[in-house]
Write a protein that holds these residues in place. Structure first.
Motif, PDB file in Angstrom:
ATOM      1  N   LEU A 129      73.810  61.687 -42.651  1.00 13.28           N
ATOM      2  CA  LEU A 129      73.883  60.314 -43.226  1.00 13.28           C
ATOM      3  C   LEU A 129      73.615  59.277 -42.272  1.00 13.28           C
ATOM      4  O   LEU A 129      74.337  59.019 -41.111  1.00 13.28           O
ATOM      5  N   VAL A 130      72.787  58.474 -42.561  1.00 14.77           N
ATOM      6  CA  VAL A 130      72.303  57.379 -41.761  1.00 14.77           C
ATOM      7  C   VAL A 130      72.652  56.038 -42.283  1.00 14.77           C
ATOM      8  O   VAL A 130      72.216  55.773 -43.642  1.00 14.77           O
ATOM      9  N   TYR A 131      72.948  55.068 -41.613  1.00 15.16           N
ATOM     10  CA  TYR A 131      73.686  53.778 -42.259  1.00 15.16           C
ATOM     11  C   TYR A 131      72.409  52.840 -41.587  1.00 15.16           C
ATOM     12  O   TYR A 131      72.356  52.649 -40.305  1.00 15.16           O
ATOM     13  N   VAL A 132      71.826  52.002 -42.367  1.00 14.80           N
ATOM     14  CA  VAL A 132      71.014  50.922 -41.695  1.00 14.80           C
ATOM     15  C   VAL A 132      71.219  49.562 -42.459  1.00 14.80           C
ATOM     16  O   VAL A 132      72.020  49.643 -43.621  1.00 14.80           O
ATOM     17  N   ALA A 133      70.842  48.505 -41.928  1.00 15.49           N
ATOM     18  CA  ALA A 133      70.901  47.212 -42.512  1.00 15.49           C
ATOM     19  C   ALA A 133      70.407  47.118 -43.825  1.00 15.49           C
ATOM     20  O   ALA A 133      69.507  47.712 -44.120  1.00 15.49           O
ATOM     21  N   GLY A 181      65.289  44.376 -43.496  1.00 18.86           N
ATOM     22  CA  GLY A 181      64.525  44.581 -42.295  1.00 18.86           C
ATOM     23  C   GLY A 181      64.374  45.932 -41.869  1.00 18.86           C
ATOM     24  O   GLY A 181      64.828  46.975 -42.634  1.00 18.86           O
ATOM     25  N   PRO A 182      63.846  46.326 -40.655  1.00 17.99           N
ATOM     26  CA  PRO A 182      63.687  47.682 -40.335  1.00 17.99           C
ATOM     27  C   PRO A 182      64.986  48.157 -39.987  1.00 17.99           C
ATOM     28  O   PRO A 182      65.934  47.422 -39.684  1.00 17.99           O
ATOM     29  N   PRO A 183      65.266  49.440 -39.829  1.00 18.58           N
ATOM     30  CA  PRO A 183      66.548  50.073 -39.637  1.00 18.58           C
ATOM     31  C   PRO A 183      66.983  50.169 -38.160  1.00 18.58           C
ATOM     32  O   PRO A 183      67.170  50.933 -37.407  1.00 18.58           O
ATOM     33  N   HIS A 184      67.172  48.820 -37.715  1.00 23.24           N
ATOM     34  CA  HIS A 184      67.791  48.680 -36.446  1.00 23.24           C
ATOM     35  C   HIS A 184      69.123  47.771 -36.245  1.00 23.24           C
ATOM     36  O   HIS A 184      69.228  46.645 -36.751  1.00 23.24           O
ATOM     37  N   PRO A 185      70.181  48.290 -35.612  1.00 21.16           N
ATOM     38  CA  PRO A 185      70.018  49.855 -35.189  1.00 21.16           C
ATOM     39  C   PRO A 185      70.687  50.798 -36.236  1.00 21.16           C
ATOM     40  O   PRO A 185      70.979  50.436 -37.089  1.00 21.16           O
ATOM     41  N   VAL A 186      70.308  52.130 -35.759  1.00 18.88           N
ATOM     42  CA  VAL A 186      70.829  53.074 -36.623  1.00 18.88           C
ATOM     43  C   VAL A 186      71.998  53.690 -36.328  1.00 18.88           C
ATOM     44  O   VAL A 186      72.259  53.979 -35.479  1.00 18.88           O
ATOM     45  N   PHE A 187      72.841  53.864 -37.442  1.00 19.68           N
ATOM     46  CA  PHE A 187      74.215  54.257 -37.075  1.00 19.68           C
ATOM     47  C   PHE A 187      74.365  55.441 -37.831  1.00 19.68           C
ATOM     48  O   PHE A 187      74.013  55.794 -38.702  1.00 19.68           O
ATOM     49  N   THR A 196      63.583  55.581 -40.091  1.00 24.22           N
ATOM     50  CA  THR A 196      64.740  56.179 -39.732  1.00 24.22           C
ATOM     51  C   THR A 196      64.147  57.506 -39.078  1.00 24.22           C
ATOM     52  O   THR A 196      64.679  57.906 -38.094  1.00 24.22           O
ATOM     53  N   LEU A 197      63.377  57.978 -39.804  1.00 23.43           N
ATOM     54  CA  LEU A 197      62.865  59.471 -39.355  1.00 23.43           C
ATOM     55  C   LEU A 197      62.175  59.366 -38.066  1.00 23.43           C
ATOM     56  O   LEU A 197      62.317  60.248 -37.109  1.00 23.43           O
ATOM     57  N   LEU A 198      61.222  58.368 -37.808  1.00 22.49           N
ATOM     58  CA  LEU A 198      60.625  58.206 -36.712  1.00 22.49           C
ATOM     59  C   LEU A 198      61.468  57.883 -35.370  1.00 22.49           C
ATOM     60  O   LEU A 198      61.272  58.313 -34.150  1.00 22.49           O
ATOM     61  N   THR A 204      55.758  44.047 -36.238  1.00 24.09           N
ATOM     62  CA  THR A 204      57.134  43.720 -36.085  1.00 24.09           C
ATOM     63  C   THR A 204      58.121  44.666 -35.848  1.00 24.09           C
ATOM     64  O   THR A 204      59.338  44.363 -35.472  1.00 24.09           O
ATOM     65  N   ASP A 205      57.766  46.076 -36.236  1.00 26.83           N
ATOM     66  CA  ASP A 205      59.050  46.939 -35.725  1.00 26.83           C
ATOM     67  C   ASP A 205      58.853  47.555 -34.407  1.00 26.83           C
ATOM     68  O   ASP A 205      58.256  48.490 -33.925  1.00 26.83           O
ATOM     69  N   ALA A 206      59.472  46.711 -33.242  1.00 21.50           N
ATOM     70  CA  ALA A 206      59.358  46.747 -31.845  1.00 21.50           C
ATOM     71  C   ALA A 206      60.003  48.024 -31.651  1.00 21.50           C
ATOM     72  O   ALA A 206      59.611  48.986 -30.709  1.00 21.50           O
ATOM     73  N   VAL A 207      61.363  48.308 -32.155  1.00 19.43           N
ATOM     74  CA  VAL A 207      61.967  49.451 -31.754  1.00 19.43           C
ATOM     75  C   VAL A 207      61.106  50.938 -32.018  1.00 19.43           C
ATOM     76  O   VAL A 207      61.364  51.764 -31.027  1.00 19.43           O
ATOM     77  N   THR A 208      60.728  50.909 -33.292  1.00 22.75           N
ATOM     78  CA  THR A 208      60.070  52.326 -33.567  1.00 22.75           C
ATOM     79  C   THR A 208      58.879  52.294 -32.735  1.00 22.75           C
ATOM     80  O   THR A 208      58.626  53.333 -32.217  1.00 22.75           O
TER      81      THR A 208
END
Length: 441
Positions: free
Chosen positions: A27-31, A34-40, A118-120, A150-154
């Motif tokens: 199970l992943v928690y995201v904000a 916006g994009p899911p950064h950070p992924v918890f 999240t998957l990527l 804009t999704d620089a982390v992914t």
């Protein structure tokens, strides 16, 4: 008005991860926005390396006719919202004479969704395996991953994974990452087809027809989860070497909570009630409205959908759809008409403005629901609303106006008591509040 209720029956036996081993580690928690950064997660999740990916799933089997047959047998459909059979799309591409480009659509334009990014970010090589296997099956000359700029982390994680594969000298087509405009419609298939060939990334007026044939370049677009499912199937079927390919056992959902979003992988035979308990530990009240599929989706009453299995076929049989796997309940005191009005205003502003239904119809529809929200216009506005819906439904160059029409029709049905009160000039106290994370222009 809706209220929160907490389950007391201990319906979930899935633990924190919520699902057996599959595409996601848990199970992943995201904000909430916006994009899911950070992924918890528990523990904190990191991108899976190629070596760990290999150790977990084994070697990738090269794509070909066998994979086409396996995908058809497993009845894999698109997980981006349309649920079109993947094997049918491949059959269409193989019947063409032009060069084929396969695209992994990672431009997750739906503001409520978080599952693709999240998957990527966690399993990039599963998606890349699927992309190159499809390219091999279709004899593609290009393999592209289409991602919002804009999704620089992914972007960084994907480039790192591609570089891993390059340095290992894998015998596969090279994957190129292309940056998409940060707009709602840049993830639409025809917009992608234009964008990767240097044209503006806006929907085209030419629809997808299964019988089309010719020498023009062919673009096959698949959602990120679809490609991950293809890779998963290829590993399983290639390893067994025989037998009919089995349908995916799990599905990914993005669940909106009052404080965040949860991306969860769960068995498809669970009910939506069990899924929400596994994802959040609670369920909405029986009369609460639930938005299914995101901003272009549809509203439903919790009582009407709680016991449906989280399988698209189950929802389609009930005249509904999970779309891209988004479940967004109204958890607390909220007005469904106000939420719908805010979403429509966003959708009207997010159109490409290429045709009358988007340029004039969507703003008129949004204005009509905005009046209903505050109790202005009274019964006359309610009588005009079906005409505004009819003016956009099925008449645009793309399906963008159709989603807005679907949203309004379902809102009028789901919140019929509130609609009656608002149209009588008596809006509820929550009408000035919006609880969903609707982006501002």
């Amino acid at each position: 008005m809706t209220t929160l209720s907490r389950t007391t029956s201990g319906e979930s036996d899935f633990g924190e991860a919520g699902a057996p081993a599959g595409l996601l580690p848990g199970l992943v928690y995201v904000a909430r926005v916006g994009p899911p950064h950070p992924v918890f997660g528990s523990p904190a999740f990191e991108p899976e390396s190629w070596w760990d990916h290999q150790a977990r799933l084994g070697a990738r089997f090269r794509g070909g006719a066998w994979l086409h047959q396996a995908v058809a047998e497993a009845q894999i459909t698109g997980y981006g919202g349309g649920h079109f059979p993947a094997a049918s799309k491949w059959r269409w591409a193989l019947a063409q004479r032009g060069p084929v480009t396969v695209v992994a659509n990672a431009a997750e334009s739906e503001p409520l969704s978080a599952k693709d990014a999240t998957l990527l970010r966690l399993r990039p090589h599963v998606v890349l395996d699927g992309l190159v296997s499809v390219a091999e099956t279709l004899g593609a000359v290009r393999a592209i991953l289409w991602l919002h700029g804009t999704d620089a982390v992914t972007h960084r994680i994907v480039l790192t994974a591609i570089e891993e594969r390059r340095q290992l000298g894998l015998d596969e087509i090279a994957v190129r990452v292309m940056v998409a405009p940060d707009s709602y419609l840049s993830g639409q298939s025809s917009a992608i087809a234009q964008g990767i060939n240097g044209a503006p990334a806006v929907p085209s007026f030419r629809g997808f027809t299964i019988d089309d044939a010719g020498d023009e370049p062919i673009t096959v677009v698949h959602n990120v989860e679809t490609l991950a499912r293809v890779a998963q199937l290829a590993h399983e079927t290639g390893s067994s070497g025989a037998g009919q390919a089995a349908a995916p056992r799990t599905t990914l959902l993005t669940v909106l909570t009052p404080i965040d979003r949860r991306v969860v992988e769960l068995p498809r035979d669970l009910t939506l009630r069990q899924a929400l308990v596994a994802a959040t530990g609670q369920t909405p009240s029986g009369s609460a409205g639930v938005l299914l599929g995101g901003f272009g989706g549809m509203w439903a009453r919790w009582d009407d959908i709680a016991d449906l299995q989280i399988d698209e076929r189950s929802f389609r049989a009930a005249g509904l759809s999970l779309g891209a796997g988004i479940v967004a309940p109204l958890w607390g005191a909220a007005c469904g008409i106000a939420e719908t009005a805010a979403i429509l205003d966003y959708l009207a502003g997010a159109s490409a403005g290429q045709c009358g239904p988007c340029l004039f119809g969507l703003p008129a529809l949004a204005a009509s629901v905005a009046k209903l929200r505050v109790g202005a216009g009274r019964r006359g506005e309610l009588r005009r609303l079906p005409g505004h819906v009819a003016a956009v439904d099925g008449r645009g160059a793309c399906h963008h106006p159709d989603g807005a029409a679907r949203l309004v029709r379902s809102a009028v049905d789901t919140f019929r008591d509130d609609v009656s009160a608002h149209s009588s000039g008596h809006p509820c106290r929550q009408a000035r509040l919006v609880t969903f994370p609707v982006p501002e222009d």
